[in-house]
Structures are given as structure tokens and as C-alpha cells.
Design a protein around this motif. Structure first.
Motif, mmCIF file in Angstrom:
data_model
loop_
_atom_site.group_PDB
_atom_site.id
_atom_site.type_symbol
_atom_site.label_atom_id
_atom_site.label_comp_id
_atom_site.label_asym_id
_atom_site.label_seq_id
_atom_site.Cartn_x
_atom_site.Cartn_y
_atom_site.Cartn_z
ATOM 1 N N ASN A 161 -1.718 3.979 -1.753
ATOM 2 C CA ASN A 161 -3.325 3.172 -1.253
ATOM 3 C C ASN A 161 -2.814 3.768 0.356
ATOM 4 N N GLU A 162 -3.490 5.537 0.818
ATOM 5 C CA GLU A 162 -4.057 5.026 2.236
ATOM 6 C C GLU A 162 -4.803 4.454 2.394
ATOM 7 N N LYS A 163 -6.019 3.632 1.985
ATOM 8 C CA LYS A 163 -7.200 3.037 2.232
ATOM 9 C C LYS A 163 -6.688 1.483 2.649
ATOM 10 N N ASN A 164 -6.232 1.133 1.966
ATOM 11 C CA ASN A 164 -5.073 -0.589 2.309
ATOM 12 C C ASN A 164 -4.698 0.103 3.115
ATOM 13 N N SER B 41 0.344 -1.124 0.465
ATOM 14 C CA SER B 41 0.045 0.015 0.179
ATOM 15 C C SER B 41 0.742 1.192 0.272
ATOM 16 N N LYS C 1 -4.399 1.195 6.391
ATOM 17 C CA LYS C 1 -4.739 1.578 7.080
ATOM 18 C C LYS C 1 -5.630 0.114 7.857
ATOM 19 N N GLN C 2 -5.853 -0.403 6.539
ATOM 20 C CA GLN C 2 -6.779 -1.999 6.767
ATOM 21 C C GLN C 2 -6.479 -2.912 7.991
#
Length: 193
Positions: free
Chosen positions: A109-112, A104, A114-115
Motif C-alpha cells: 500500500n504505497e499511500k500508507n 504498508s 508515505k503517511q
């Protein structure tokens, strides 16, 4: 005379504070290509808790063998051979979470990113570190720390990486991922330092 004594005492205290502040070194300095890499990644947060049992998967000889990435060697992506470190605690679940987080960063990819963070970590980890300059590229190339601590229950994974800036310069650095169990007993990323 009393004012003179207080003044001297104040100067002594100020001098002692300045000396102690000047004596500290910055352990998080970046390496450039002409410097020898430090054999450790960033240090774990200091605590007064002593671990009762540490299981380590990477020895000093493996750490010494790690070479810095030059501009000619740089390839954006994750190039760590996780399989060679698989063990009881560094299993497929931990590897997947670490690998996904590193990917990420590469993909910005900031969303991934934080996953796989524990919920408490979302507030404390400075995820913006990786997203401030989207022109930077990352190459994750080796692990230099893999250990499990029984007390506190924690897994630490030190990751070596090269960051390529928009001007083409390469910085070799290291970060440490700290995994802990959440309230449901599932391992997740607690901190990145």
C-alpha cells in the motif's frame, strides 16, 4: 622524454584509481539461506558529525541470537515484538509509525507507506523499492538496532526482514529507519536505507 613521464604518471593514477575501486566491498549484499547473517543492518549514511550521546536498546548478544528465516519459517506479515523494546525514546508514537510503515510494505500500500514520512523525505526516499515487484512478499521479524543520537537528533531502528520472491526463494536482509523531527517538532521517518 617529457611525454614518456606524463604517460607513466597517467598510468600510475589510473592504476591507483582502479586499486581503490576494487578494494571496496559491497556492504549491502543480500544473504541467502546458506550464509551466516551479518550482525549489522545497513550502515547509516556517513557524516563527519560526532554524536555526543547515544542511547542504545539492543546489545550484541541480542543481535547474535537473530536467526535467518527459511522457506519453512516464512509467514507474510510483521512479527516484531515492539513492546519488549519500549523505552523513553522508542515510545508508542515511534512504534506506531514504524509498524504502520512495515504493514504498508506487507500490504503493498504505497499511500500508507508515505503517511509517516517527513515531507522532505517524500522526494528522497525511493519508495518504489517495495512496489516494483508486487509478487514479492515480506516478513518483518526482528529489530537489530535501536538507538537515539542526541547530536544529530535522530532515532535509528534496524529491521530484519525476509523477502519471498515469486519463485519461492527467500532473501534475508536488513534496513534501517532514520527518524528525525520535522519543522513542527514531530518525529517522522526521514530516511530508509
Amino acid at each position: 622524454m617529457k611525454n614518456l613521464s606524463c604517460g607513466i604518471l597517467s598510468l600510475c593514477l589510473i592504476g591507483a584509481l582502479l586499486l581503490s575501486a576494487c578494494g571496496k566491498s559491497d556492504e549491502n549484499n543480500s544473504l541467502n539461506n546458506s550464509q551466516k547473517p551479518n550482525s549489522t543492518t545497513s550502515k547509516a549514511p556517513s557524516t563527519n558529525i560526532t554524536s555526543t550521546n547515544i542511547e542504545s536498546l539492543i546489545g550484541p548478544a541480542e543481535i547474535e541470537a537473530i536467526k535467518d528465516i527459511t522457506a519453512a519459517d516464512f509467514k507474510k506479515g510483521v512479527y516484531i515484538n515492539f513492546d519488549k523494546y519500549k523505552s523513553s525514546f522508542f515510545d508508542e508514537k515511534i512504534i506506531s509509525k514504524l509498524s504502520n510503515n512495515l504493514e504498508s510494505v506487507v500490504e503493498n500500500n504505497e499511500k500508507n507507506f508515505k503517511q509517516n514520512l517527513n515531507k522532505k523525505s517524500l522526494e528522497s526516499i525511493r519508495e518504489g523499492f517495495y512496489y516494483k515487484n508486487t509478487a514479492d512478499q515480506f516478513m518483518f521479524y526482528e529489530l537489530d538496532l535501536l538507538e537515539k543520537l542526541d547530536h544529530p537528533g535522530q532515532i535509528r531502528a534496524g529491521v530484519r526482514f525476509a523477502r519471498k520472491s515469486s519463485d519461492g526463494s527467500i532473501e534475508n536482509q536488513g534496513i534501517t529507519y532514520f527518524f528525525t523531527k520535522n519543522e513542527k517538532g514531530v518525529w517522522g521517518i526521514e530516511n530508509i536505507d
